[in-house]
Design a protein around this motif. Sequence first.
Motif, mmCIF file in Angstrom:
data_model
loop_
_atom_site.group_PDB
_atom_site.id
_atom_site.type_symbol
_atom_site.label_atom_id
_atom_site.label_comp_id
_atom_site.label_asym_id
_atom_site.label_seq_id
_atom_site.Cartn_x
_atom_site.Cartn_y
_atom_site.Cartn_z
ATOM 1 N N HIS A 112 0.813 -1.220 0.000
ATOM 2 C CA HIS A 112 0.000 0.000 0.000
ATOM 3 C C HIS A 112 0.848 1.272 0.000
ATOM 4 C CE1 HIS A 112 -4.150 -1.483 0.430
ATOM 5 N NE2 HIS A 112 -3.593 -2.528 1.021
ATOM 6 N N GLY A 113 2.162 1.114 0.072
ATOM 7 C CA GLY A 113 3.021 2.286 0.072
ATOM 8 C C GLY A 113 3.186 2.944 1.417
ATOM 9 N N VAL A 114 2.908 2.216 2.505
ATOM 10 C CA VAL A 114 3.138 2.753 3.847
ATOM 11 C C VAL A 114 4.641 2.730 4.115
ATOM 12 C CG1 VAL A 114 2.671 2.450 6.311
ATOM 13 C CG2 VAL A 114 0.877 1.953 4.617
ATOM 14 N N PRO A 115 5.235 3.857 4.499
ATOM 15 C CA PRO A 115 6.699 3.935 4.556
ATOM 16 C C PRO A 115 7.301 3.229 5.770
ATOM 17 C CG PRO A 115 5.737 6.010 5.269
ATOM 18 C CD PRO A 115 4.596 5.167 4.775
ATOM 19 N N HIS A 116 8.551 2.815 5.599
ATOM 20 C CA HIS A 116 9.385 2.350 6.710
ATOM 21 C C HIS A 116 10.077 3.573 7.333
ATOM 22 C CE1 HIS A 116 9.591 -2.124 5.990
ATOM 23 N NE2 HIS A 116 9.067 -1.728 4.835
ATOM 24 N N GLY A 246 -7.462 -2.097 7.995
ATOM 25 C CA GLY A 246 -7.392 -3.498 8.386
ATOM 26 C C GLY A 246 -8.661 -3.875 9.132
ATOM 27 N N PHE A 247 -9.093 -5.107 8.960
ATOM 28 C CA PHE A 247 -10.284 -5.638 9.632
ATOM 29 C C PHE A 247 -9.799 -6.636 10.667
ATOM 30 C CE2 PHE A 247 -13.779 -9.039 8.964
ATOM 31 C CZ PHE A 247 -14.412 -8.690 10.145
ATOM 32 N N GLY A 248 -9.725 -6.203 11.911
ATOM 33 C CA GLY A 248 -9.127 -7.022 12.946
ATOM 34 C C GLY A 248 -10.138 -7.770 13.793
ATOM 35 N N SER A 249 -9.689 -8.869 14.353
ATOM 36 C CA SER A 249 -10.507 -9.641 15.279
ATOM 37 C C SER A 249 -9.605 -10.379 16.253
ATOM 38 C CB SER A 249 -11.374 -10.657 14.525
ATOM 39 O OG SER A 249 -11.962 -11.586 15.418
ATOM 40 N N THR A 250 -9.876 -10.234 17.530
ATOM 41 C CA THR A 250 -9.121 -10.970 18.535
ATOM 42 C C THR A 250 -9.256 -12.475 18.332
ATOM 43 O OG1 THR A 250 -9.532 -9.185 20.109
ATOM 44 C CG2 THR A 250 -8.805 -11.286 21.023
ATOM 45 N N MET A 251 -10.433 -12.908 17.870
ATOM 46 C CA MET A 251 -10.694 -14.338 17.748
ATOM 47 C C MET A 251 -9.954 -14.996 16.590
ATOM 48 S SD MET A 251 -12.603 -15.158 20.304
ATOM 49 C CE MET A 251 -11.508 -14.029 21.166
ATOM 50 N N ILE A 252 -9.359 -14.211 15.680
ATOM 51 C CA ILE A 252 -8.450 -14.808 14.698
ATOM 52 C C ILE A 252 -7.014 -14.375 14.973
ATOM 53 C CG2 ILE A 252 -10.077 -15.263 12.827
ATOM 54 C CD1 ILE A 252 -9.103 -12.638 11.516
ATOM 55 N N LEU A 253 -6.797 -13.763 16.133
ATOM 56 C CA LEU A 253 -5.468 -13.345 16.571
ATOM 57 C C LEU A 253 -4.782 -12.478 15.512
ATOM 58 C CD1 LEU A 253 -3.836 -16.378 18.409
ATOM 59 C CD2 LEU A 253 -4.815 -14.319 19.388
ATOM 60 N N GLY A 254 -5.524 -11.537 14.958
ATOM 61 C CA GLY A 254 -4.887 -10.670 13.979
ATOM 62 C C GLY A 254 -5.890 -9.916 13.149
ATOM 63 N N ARG A 259 -7.457 -4.982 0.354
ATOM 64 C CA ARG A 259 -6.862 -5.419 -0.910
ATOM 65 C C ARG A 259 -6.234 -4.226 -1.632
ATOM 66 N NH1 ARG A 259 -10.626 -9.019 -4.694
ATOM 67 N NH2 ARG A 259 -10.334 -10.394 -2.872
ATOM 68 N N PRO A 260 -4.974 -4.331 -2.036
ATOM 69 C CA PRO A 260 -4.338 -3.221 -2.757
ATOM 70 C C PRO A 260 -4.989 -2.982 -4.114
ATOM 71 C CG PRO A 260 -2.700 -4.780 -1.942
ATOM 72 C CD PRO A 260 -4.032 -5.430 -1.791
ATOM 73 N N GLY A 261 -4.903 -1.746 -4.582
ATOM 74 C CA GLY A 261 -5.335 -1.421 -5.930
ATOM 75 C C GLY A 261 -6.805 -1.136 -6.091
ATOM 76 N N LEU A 262 -7.564 -1.040 -5.010
ATOM 77 C CA LEU A 262 -8.993 -0.747 -5.119
ATOM 78 C C LEU A 262 -9.200 0.695 -5.560
ATOM 79 C CD1 LEU A 262 -10.245 -2.430 -1.815
ATOM 80 C CD2 LEU A 262 -10.424 -3.357 -4.137
ATOM 81 N N GLY A 263 -10.182 0.902 -6.435
ATOM 82 C CA GLY A 263 -10.528 2.250 -6.868
ATOM 83 C C GLY A 263 -11.443 2.938 -5.880
ATOM 84 N N ASP A 264 -11.666 4.224 -6.074
ATOM 85 C CA ASP A 264 -12.502 4.995 -5.157
ATOM 86 C C ASP A 264 -13.949 4.505 -5.152
ATOM 87 O OD1 ASP A 264 -10.445 6.611 -4.278
ATOM 88 O OD2 ASP A 264 -10.725 8.074 -5.883
ATOM 89 N N ASP A 265 -14.382 3.897 -6.237
ATOM 90 C CA ASP A 265 -15.757 3.413 -6.316
ATOM 91 C C ASP A 265 -15.898 1.959 -5.894
ATOM 92 O OD1 ASP A 265 -16.671 5.888 -7.291
ATOM 93 O OD2 ASP A 265 -16.194 5.335 -9.363
ATOM 94 N N ASP A 266 -14.781 1.301 -5.600
ATOM 95 C CA ASP A 266 -14.835 -0.098 -5.185
ATOM 96 C C ASP A 266 -15.159 -0.195 -3.699
ATOM 97 O OD1 ASP A 266 -14.070 -1.123 -7.704
ATOM 98 O OD2 ASP A 266 -11.946 -0.770 -7.245
ATOM 99 N N PRO A 267 -15.844 -1.257 -3.302
ATOM 100 C CA PRO A 267 -16.007 -1.480 -1.861
ATOM 101 C C PRO A 267 -14.666 -1.804 -1.224
ATOM 102 C CG PRO A 267 -16.748 -3.391 -3.089
ATOM 103 C CD PRO A 267 -16.452 -2.325 -4.114
ATOM 104 N N GLY A 326 -5.371 -18.834 -4.746
ATOM 105 C CA GLY A 326 -4.722 -19.648 -3.735
ATOM 106 C C GLY A 326 -5.247 -19.454 -2.330
ATOM 107 N N GLN A 327 -6.174 -18.532 -2.138
ATOM 108 C CA GLN A 327 -6.692 -18.237 -0.795
ATOM 109 C C GLN A 327 -7.736 -19.264 -0.386
ATOM 110 O OE1 GLN A 327 -8.004 -14.121 -0.040
ATOM 111 N NE2 GLN A 327 -9.867 -14.971 0.849
ATOM 112 N N VAL A 328 -7.732 -19.618 0.887
ATOM 113 C CA VAL A 328 -8.778 -20.464 1.449
ATOM 114 C C VAL A 328 -9.986 -19.591 1.801
ATOM 115 C CG1 VAL A 328 -9.417 -21.924 3.402
ATOM 116 C CG2 VAL A 328 -7.151 -22.144 2.358
ATOM 117 N N GLY A 329 -11.166 -20.000 1.363
ATOM 118 C CA GLY A 329 -12.386 -19.321 1.767
ATOM 119 C C GLY A 329 -12.621 -18.007 1.059
ATOM 120 N N ASP A 330 -13.438 -17.165 1.710
ATOM 121 C CA ASP A 330 -13.920 -15.924 1.120
ATOM 122 C C ASP A 330 -13.074 -14.736 1.542
ATOM 123 O OD1 ASP A 330 -16.142 -17.366 0.144
ATOM 124 O OD2 ASP A 330 -17.267 -17.007 2.005
ATOM 125 N N SER A 331 -13.176 -13.678 0.760
ATOM 126 C CA SER A 331 -12.836 -12.337 1.226
ATOM 127 C C SER A 331 -14.144 -11.635 1.570
ATOM 128 C CB SER A 331 -12.057 -11.571 0.156
ATOM 129 O OG SER A 331 -10.779 -12.147 -0.039
#
Length: 351
Positions: A112-116, A246-254, A259-267, A326-331
Amino acid sequence: MTHPDEYLRAMLRWHFSPATGSPFWLERAGSLGFDPIADIAGFDDLGRFPNVAGELRTARVEDLIPRGYGPRPDVFGVFDSGGTTGAPKRVVLLTEWLDELLAWSSEQLDRHGVPHGVNWLSVVPSGPHMVGPVIARQAALRGGLTFTVDLDPRWVKRLVAAGDTAAAAAYGEHLVEQVAHVLHSQDVGVLMITPPVLERLARRDDLVKLVNAKVRAINWVGTQMDPDTRHLYRTEVFPDVVLYSGFGSTMILGNASERPGLGDDDPCVYDPFSPHMSFRVVDPGTGEPVALGERGQVVMHHVSRSFLLPNNLERDYATRVAGVDGQVGDSVADVAPVATFDDEVVIEGVY
């Protein structure tokens, strides 16, 4: 790369073998009605597990640690869920898993271009929630220091539940004043903040100017930011700042990552750290997956050496989106809390 179903079977052998499994799961193995080592062939079978997340409200935390880590496991901390729907649930975060999570998370930040090499200002709970300590470690690994403004979502929940909107608003202003002091006096490259607090900050022209001058990325956490607000922040309010979620949840420990590259009109689509974390979007009445593009309730699985929590029906609704290759399940996209969960009214407050 190991096939995801082979990975799952290896993890189930670990969690349900007497020498390596946790007391929590070994005690439940006989009452499952199936043999998790012999009868679970792949991720599609995880729905056979009962949802035991509610037991984490009272489970002895030592019993959650797999025996395979030995008598002195490297524990980063014990953390709580948000407690927005009754008593909080508790998990044990092992350093081994945290290192894997932060390596993956750092890759997503890079995409996403977040700097170090910049400092972070983190406006999130410092505890007993995991997000504050984890983000401080993330910033350090990326070469920065962390300034913190402690946020207490449980207190705001109580204020909102009691109808004391004036006190809840005053608490929000209290947070913004602390943010303002750090922004005025320190070098801040990344601002981590919840949407309601960011909205209050955006009402102040002086702080908007400071953010645009200093901050290079805003990492908003929580699930509530409508597409129009997101578009406004990106194009008009903070046009030169990376806006990332980020969509966080304690119950998945993270957390799942935007998703990178989403446009302004994309969810705003979130992809999980698969196969360790995976989602299914289901009809809460039948438990069956909804069609792609339809809304349903999110079922989460966490499968790693350090923790096992399959088939956890979470308190969030989302639109089902096809995962990346290659991802398991849904986004998931357009995540929002259900109105009630476990017979409790869901109050987001500062999230």
